[in-house]
Design an enzyme around this catalytic site. Structure first.
Site, short mmCIF file in Angstrom:
data_model
loop_
_atom_site.label_atom_id
_atom_site.label_comp_id
_atom_site.label_asym_id
_atom_site.label_seq_id
_atom_site.Cartn_x
_atom_site.Cartn_y
_atom_site.Cartn_z
N CYS A 11 0.82 -1.22 0.00
CA CYS A 11 0.00 0.00 0.00
C CYS A 11 0.86 1.28 0.00
CB CYS A 11 -0.94 0.01 1.21
SG CYS A 11 -1.93 1.54 1.26
N VAL A 51 -6.36 0.76 4.95
CA VAL A 51 -5.10 1.05 5.63
C VAL A 51 -4.52 2.31 5.00
CG1 VAL A 51 -4.57 -1.30 6.32
CG2 VAL A 51 -3.89 -0.54 4.04
N GLU A 64 -6.51 7.64 7.62
CA GLU A 64 -6.17 8.57 6.53
C GLU A 64 -4.67 8.94 6.60
OE1 GLU A 64 -7.61 9.64 3.73
OE2 GLU A 64 -9.29 8.33 4.16
N SER A 65 -3.96 8.57 5.55
CA SER A 65 -2.50 8.71 5.57
C SER A 65 -2.02 10.15 5.79
CB SER A 65 -1.91 8.16 4.27
OG SER A 65 -2.41 8.85 3.14
N1 GSH Z 1 -7.34 8.08 1.43
C1 GSH Z 1 -6.79 6.90 2.05
C2 GSH Z 1 -6.57 5.84 1.01
C3 GSH Z 1 -6.07 4.54 1.60
C4 GSH Z 1 -6.31 3.36 0.67
O1 GSH Z 1 -6.96 3.48 -0.37
N2 GSH Z 1 -5.80 2.18 1.08
C5 GSH Z 1 -6.07 1.00 0.31
C6 GSH Z 1 -4.84 0.10 0.20
S1 GSH Z 1 -3.54 0.86 -0.69
C7 GSH Z 1 -7.11 0.17 1.04
O2 GSH Z 1 -7.05 0.02 2.24
N3 GSH Z 1 -8.08 -0.38 0.30
C8 GSH Z 1 -9.05 -1.26 0.86
C9 GSH Z 1 -10.43 -0.97 0.34
O3 GSH Z 1 -10.60 0.04 -0.36
O4 GSH Z 1 -11.32 -1.75 0.65
C10 GSH Z 1 -5.46 7.28 2.75
O5 GSH Z 1 -4.78 8.20 2.25
O6 GSH Z 1 -5.14 6.67 3.79
#
Ligand code: GSH
Length: 221
Positions: A11, A51, A64-65
């Site tokens: 990720c 995550v 949120e990162s």
């Molecule tokens: N806006 C979020 C995006 C995080 C994100 O999209 N993570 C992905 C993995 S890279 C995830 O957990 N996806 C699981 C899902 O959408 O169900 C951030 O910046 O933390």
């Protein structure tokens, strides 16, 4: 303060948090989960099922990162954000833009066919061109000599562009010499170099092969 980062190995958003933690030399533990089969406790602490999640002292969580990185920056010595409120806000805006560019690469990685792959690639190229125009410092980083959270928010994208053979004068960064130099400076930082699992290229390649045989071939993996 005890910090536990809930992670998924490939990720890019998690990687932003790791880079910030590494750069600030903050000790933390990592718990890897499989996003295709997440444990039940994950649903309880991650409102969006995504995550990264940062668990603090076993009882508080943050998601949120970009927010995680800002929090980490604020509770540790030395700020990684511009002092000027406008420049700081502009950095945040470009970090959002970096997220959109990451999603374009994600569209390529998950592409079911050539149309989806090429569409993602065109959008990503367009965003790299936009970043080239927006890069208004002498470098090596977006704000000049001082590295910032904005740099950390885009470093995972540069990492993947590099690994997937999309970098260099003949590929994605064709007309983007400033972005190319920016990427090179960031990828040399130890905080970035040690922000993924050691077998990251293999893990990423295996993931892509599973998700999109088309992308696997297109990237020549
Ligand atoms: N806006 C979020 C995006 C995080 C994100 O999209 N993570 C992905 C993995 S890279 C995830 O957990 N996806 C699981 C899902 O959408 O169900 C951030 O910046 O933390």
């Amino acid at each position: 303060m005890k910090l536990e980062l809930i992670s998924f190995k490939i990720c890019p958003f998690v990687q932003r948090s790791v880079i910030t933690l590494n750069y600030k030399e903050v000790p933390f533990e990592t718990t890897y989960i499989d996003l295709s089969n997440p444990p039940s406790w994950f649903g309880e602490i991650s409102p969006l099922g995504k995550v990264p999640v940062l668990r603090i002292d076993d009882n508080e969580v943050l998601f949120e990162s970009a927010i995680i990185c800002e929090y980490l920056d604020e509770v540790t010595p030395g700020s990684l954000q511009p002092n000027d409120p406008l420049r700081r806000a502009q950095n945040r805006a470009w970090a959002e833009f970096a997220s959109a560019a990451i999603m374009d690469l994600s569209a390529m990685i998950h592409a079911p066919d050539a149309d989806a792959f090429n569409g993602g690639q065109q959008r990503l190229k367009g965003k790299l061109n936009t970043l080239e125009e927006a890069f208004d410092s002498e470098g090596p980083y977006f704000n000049g000599e001082q590295v910032s959270l904005l740099d950390f928010s885009i470093a995972p994208l540069f990492n993947r562009i590099d690994l997937l053979g999309l970098s260099g004068p003949l590929a994605m960064a064709e007309d983007c010499p400033k972005v190319d130099d920016w990427a090179e400076s960031l990828l040399q930082l130890d905080a970035v170099r040690y922000s993924t699992v050691t077998d990251f290229p293999e893990v990423l390649s295996t993931y892509i092969e599973k998700k999109s045989p088309y992308a696997f071939k297109a990237f020549s993996l």
